[in-house]
Scaffold this motif. Structure first.
Motif, PDB file in Angstrom:
ATOM      1  N   ALA A 108      11.045 -15.260 -11.443  1.00 47.75           N
ATOM      2  CA  ALA A 108      12.614 -15.011 -11.541  1.00 47.75           C
ATOM      3  C   ALA A 108      12.485 -14.710 -12.999  1.00 47.75           C
ATOM      4  N   GLN A 109      12.636 -13.750 -13.051  1.00 46.59           N
ATOM      5  CA  GLN A 109      12.604 -12.620 -14.137  1.00 46.59           C
ATOM      6  C   GLN A 109      13.798 -12.308 -14.600  1.00 46.59           C
ATOM      7  N   GLY A 110      15.416 -12.193 -13.375  1.00 50.59           N
ATOM      8  CA  GLY A 110      16.782 -11.661 -13.665  1.00 50.59           C
ATOM      9  C   GLY A 110      17.041 -11.777 -15.289  1.00 50.59           C
ATOM     10  N   LEU A 111      18.239 -13.486 -14.885  1.00 54.56           N
ATOM     11  CA  LEU A 111      18.600 -13.563 -16.613  1.00 54.56           C
ATOM     12  C   LEU A 111      17.466 -13.819 -17.587  1.00 54.56           C
ATOM     13  N   ASN A 112      16.827 -13.994 -16.988  1.00 52.16           N
ATOM     14  CA  ASN A 112      15.823 -14.575 -18.860  1.00 52.16           C
ATOM     15  C   ASN A 112      16.062 -12.965 -19.385  1.00 52.16           C
ATOM     16  N   LEU A 113      15.660 -12.283 -18.833  1.00 53.60           N
ATOM     17  CA  LEU A 113      15.230 -10.875 -18.760  1.00 53.60           C
ATOM     18  C   LEU A 113      16.730 -10.856 -19.483  1.00 53.60           C
ATOM     19  N   SER A 114      17.259 -10.784 -19.445  1.00 51.64           N
ATOM     20  CA  SER A 114      18.633 -10.142 -19.500  1.00 51.64           C
ATOM     21  C   SER A 114      19.385 -11.231 -21.054  1.00 51.64           C
ATOM     22  N   LEU A 115      19.534 -12.730 -21.270  1.00 49.73           N
ATOM     23  CA  LEU A 115      19.095 -13.422 -22.404  1.00 49.73           C
ATOM     24  C   LEU A 115      18.633 -12.719 -22.965  1.00 49.73           C
ATOM     25  N   ARG A 116      17.141 -11.952 -22.950  1.00 50.15           N
ATOM     26  CA  ARG A 116      16.699 -11.421 -24.218  1.00 50.15           C
ATOM     27  C   ARG A 116      17.894 -10.505 -24.775  1.00 50.15           C
ATOM     28  N   ASP A 117      17.611  -9.559 -23.411  1.00 45.90           N
ATOM     29  CA  ASP A 117      18.537  -8.493 -23.882  1.00 45.90           C
ATOM     30  C   ASP A 117      19.841  -8.834 -24.903  1.00 45.90           C
ATOM     31  N   VAL A 118      20.151 -10.498 -25.015  1.00 46.04           N
ATOM     32  CA  VAL A 118      21.214 -10.492 -25.709  1.00 46.04           C
ATOM     33  C   VAL A 118      20.813 -10.923 -27.153  1.00 46.04           C
ATOM     34  N   GLY A 119      19.609 -11.608 -26.861  1.00 50.01           N
ATOM     35  CA  GLY A 119      18.991 -11.847 -28.346  1.00 50.01           C
ATOM     36  C   GLY A 119      18.742 -10.826 -29.193  1.00 50.01           C
ATOM     37  N   HIS A 120      17.629 -10.166 -28.300  1.00 52.66           N
ATOM     38  CA  HIS A 120      17.987  -8.391 -29.155  1.00 52.66           C
ATOM     39  C   HIS A 120      19.324  -7.687 -29.663  1.00 52.66           C
ATOM     40  N   LEU A 121      20.058  -7.833 -28.692  1.00 49.33           N
ATOM     41  CA  LEU A 121      21.190  -7.022 -29.104  1.00 49.33           C
ATOM     42  C   LEU A 121      22.240  -7.031 -30.444  1.00 49.33           C
ATOM     43  N   ALA A 122      21.659  -8.922 -30.376  1.00 48.85           N
ATOM     44  CA  ALA A 122      22.669  -9.578 -31.791  1.00 48.85           C
ATOM     45  C   ALA A 122      21.922  -8.556 -32.749  1.00 48.85           C
ATOM     46  N   GLU A 123      20.512  -9.050 -32.611  1.00 46.04           N
ATOM     47  CA  GLU A 123      19.564  -8.860 -33.708  1.00 46.04           C
ATOM     48  C   GLU A 123      19.972  -7.057 -34.592  1.00 46.04           C
ATOM     49  N   ALA A 124      19.733  -6.283 -33.565  1.00 42.06           N
ATOM     50  CA  ALA A 124      20.712  -4.979 -34.057  1.00 42.06           C
ATOM     51  C   ALA A 124      21.515  -4.682 -34.226  1.00 42.06           C
ATOM     52  N   LEU A 125      22.589  -5.062 -34.168  1.00 42.55           N
ATOM     53  CA  LEU A 125      24.065  -6.228 -35.154  1.00 42.55           C
ATOM     54  C   LEU A 125      23.807  -6.248 -35.912  1.00 42.55           C
ATOM     55  N   VAL A 126      23.250  -7.200 -36.371  1.00 43.12           N
ATOM     56  CA  VAL A 126      22.834  -8.416 -37.228  1.00 43.12           C
ATOM     57  C   VAL A 126      22.741  -7.338 -38.378  1.00 43.12           C
ATOM     58  N   ARG A 127      21.767  -5.877 -38.151  1.00 48.59           N
ATOM     59  CA  ARG A 127      20.720  -5.640 -38.983  1.00 48.59           C
ATOM     60  C   ARG A 127      21.476  -4.571 -39.206  1.00 48.59           C
ATOM     61  N   ALA A 128      22.219  -4.074 -38.738  1.00 44.92           N
ATOM     62  CA  ALA A 128      23.001  -2.694 -38.777  1.00 44.92           C
ATOM     63  C   ALA A 128      23.908  -2.834 -39.806  1.00 44.92           C
ATOM     64  N   ARG A 129      24.472  -4.305 -40.186  1.00 48.75           N
ATOM     65  CA  ARG A 129      26.457  -4.418 -39.886  1.00 48.75           C
ATOM     66  C   ARG A 129      25.168  -5.202 -42.127  1.00 48.75           C
ATOM     67  N   ARG A 130      24.829  -6.109 -42.049  1.00 45.15           N
ATOM     68  CA  ARG A 130      23.648  -5.749 -43.554  1.00 45.15           C
ATOM     69  C   ARG A 130      23.329  -4.122 -44.663  1.00 45.15           C
ATOM     70  N   SER A 131      22.724  -3.664 -43.247  1.00 43.02           N
ATOM     71  CA  SER A 131      22.721  -2.393 -44.406  1.00 43.02           C
ATOM     72  C   SER A 131      23.520  -1.476 -44.027  1.00 43.02           C
ATOM     73  N   GLY A 132      25.150  -1.925 -44.152  1.00 43.98           N
ATOM     74  CA  GLY A 132      25.853  -0.896 -44.305  1.00 43.98           C
ATOM     75  C   GLY A 132      26.258   0.067 -42.708  1.00 43.98           C
ATOM     76  N   GLN A 133      25.712   0.016 -41.850  1.00 43.19           N
ATOM     77  CA  GLN A 133      25.476   1.039 -40.473  1.00 43.19           C
ATOM     78  C   GLN A 133      26.925   0.929 -40.489  1.00 43.19           C
TER      79      GLN A 133
END
Length: 413
Positions: A301-326
């Motif tokens: 039962a790893q498929g969608l659970n792994l995909s949702l972690r993709d979503v969580g990490h992508l949002a983190e990466a984009l938010v960090r970039a926005r906060r640092s002006g990247q």
């Protein structure tokens, strides 16, 4: 949803292509994180009879998105996961049962029909400010220095600073970004269906390990279970060709009448098993999530659970970039996302691959190692708890919003 866009005064921050569960979750999470987001997908996704066990950290993200209660109401709790060796080999593993209460949880998660997941997420998306939904299929992708330009078959044009590819294993966006893939196949196919049972499942998921693959009975609401039966391709097709009555009897026989008489409900589907991993999870203003980035057998039962972690990490990466002006679609941001996801995806892919191939192996050392591992998991309590916790989500590779010990709150724009 709309089939036309008003002329925007500026490009979107994010364009999410694909409206399966991972694409909808990505669009929701990014829009609620303050990004001006557009979701592009065909009007009617294909009917999906499969189910997904939403486990561990996935619950945290779905609670954060405000959809968990609706999903839990449509699914069945998973309080116990039982493994039974029916290989008939000389060396067999002991029966092992993992109980959620052992790690101080009420349940490991909830098993829900994929179509219900899509429906709940789609309803939430329609109610989310800052999220535009566009009906259509992306036909043309043009990647520029600062923007991605997407054109649908109907002629609608969208520009965004970053595109999120959630358009499946044959992704047009992934190809346009020049991201290669590694693929492999297994000598197996999965027969997927749902069945009514004579006896109650008691919220126990049972996985029979046979010589050709697992046979899994996962609880659904009432006296219903979702079934994944993995067999040799010719055997899976032969089972699929049986009448509902004959197939029900065969399913009961293989389950050793654990749930009594079994009655096939609805259509069946057969899927050849294969695997896929992208060589990069982000490049050229395109970030990959879900089956665009990784595919492997429905084991654990790893498929969608792994995909949702993709979503969580992508949002983190984009938010960090926005906060640092990247630049949120720039090479540095997407490289950071790739670093976040690669260990999790690689370790889960390797784990599932080893588990499947070890079950199929006729080599005595492999059978001994598998049996010994399950015996130790059965008898050593700390190891059991570690396996359960790591099976739900990796300790050090989970996005912040999905970590239960941290308060779940909206990400500041």
């Amino acid at each position: 949803m709309t089939d036309a866009l008003p002329a925007p005064s500026a490009p979107f921050d994010v364009a999410v292509v694909g409206a399966g569960p991972s694409g909808l979750a990505a669009a929701l999470h990014l829009a609620r994180s303050g990004f001006r987001t557009v979701s592009i997908a065909p009007k009617s996704p294909p009917e999906d009879q499969r189910t997904t066990a939403l486990l561990g950290s996935s619950v945290g993200l779905l609670q954060h998105l405000g959809v968990w209660d609706a999903l839990a109401a449509r699914g069945a709790a998973l309080r116990t996961m039982r493994l039974v060796d029916v290989t008939g080999r000389l060396v067999r593993a002991p029966e092992v049962a993992f109980h959620a209460r052992e790690i101080e949880r009420d349940s490991f998660g909830v098993n829900v029909m994929n179509r219900d997941i899509t429906d709940v997420l789609s309803t939430a998306a329609a109610e989310t400010p800052g999220l535009t939904r566009l009906e259509g299929t992306v036909e043309t992708v043009t990647i520029g220095e600062r923007l991605v330009r997407l054109e649908t078959g109907a002629g609608a044009v969208v520009e965004a600073r970053v595109a999120v590819a959630a358009d499946g294993r044959r992704s047009r966006l992934r190809e346009a970004a020049g991201i290669g893939i590694d693929t492999w196949t297994y000598p197996q196919s999965a027969l997927v269906l749902n069945a009514a049972t004579e006896a109650a499942h008691d919220e126990i998921s049972t996985e029979f390990h046979g010589p050709n693959g697992p046979y899994v009975l996962v609880p659904l609401p009432g006296r219903m279970v979702s079934i994944v039966l993995i067999e040799k391709p010719e055997a899976a097709e032969a089972l699929n060709a049986l009448s509902d009555e004959d197939l029900g009897r065969e399913l009961e026989r293989r389950a050793h009448s654990l749930l009594g008489r079994m009655t096939v409900v609805g259509p069946r589907q057969v899927y050849p098993l294969s695997g896929l991993t992208a060589k990069a999870f982000g490049r050229n203003r395109v970030a990959l999530v879900g089956e665009t980035a990784h595919v492997f057998p429905p084991v654990g039962a790893q498929g969608l659970n792994l995909s949702l972690r993709d979503v969580g990490h992508l949002a983190e990466a984009l938010v960090r970039a926005r906060r640092s002006g990247q630049d949120i679609g720039g090479a540095e941001t997407l490289a950071a996302y790739d670093r976040m996801r690669r260990p999790d995806v690689k370790s889960r892919t390797l784990g599932v691959d080893i588990a499947d191939r070890a079950l199929l192996s006729d080599l005595l050392p492999a059978q001994i190692a598998r049996s010994l591992g399950l015996a130790l998991a059965d008898r050593i309590a700390p190891l059991r708890r570690l396996i359960m916790r790591e099976g739900l989500a990796p300790s050090f590779l989970t996005p912040r919003v999905m970590r239960p010990e941290r308060p779940r709150r909206a990400v500041e724009p």
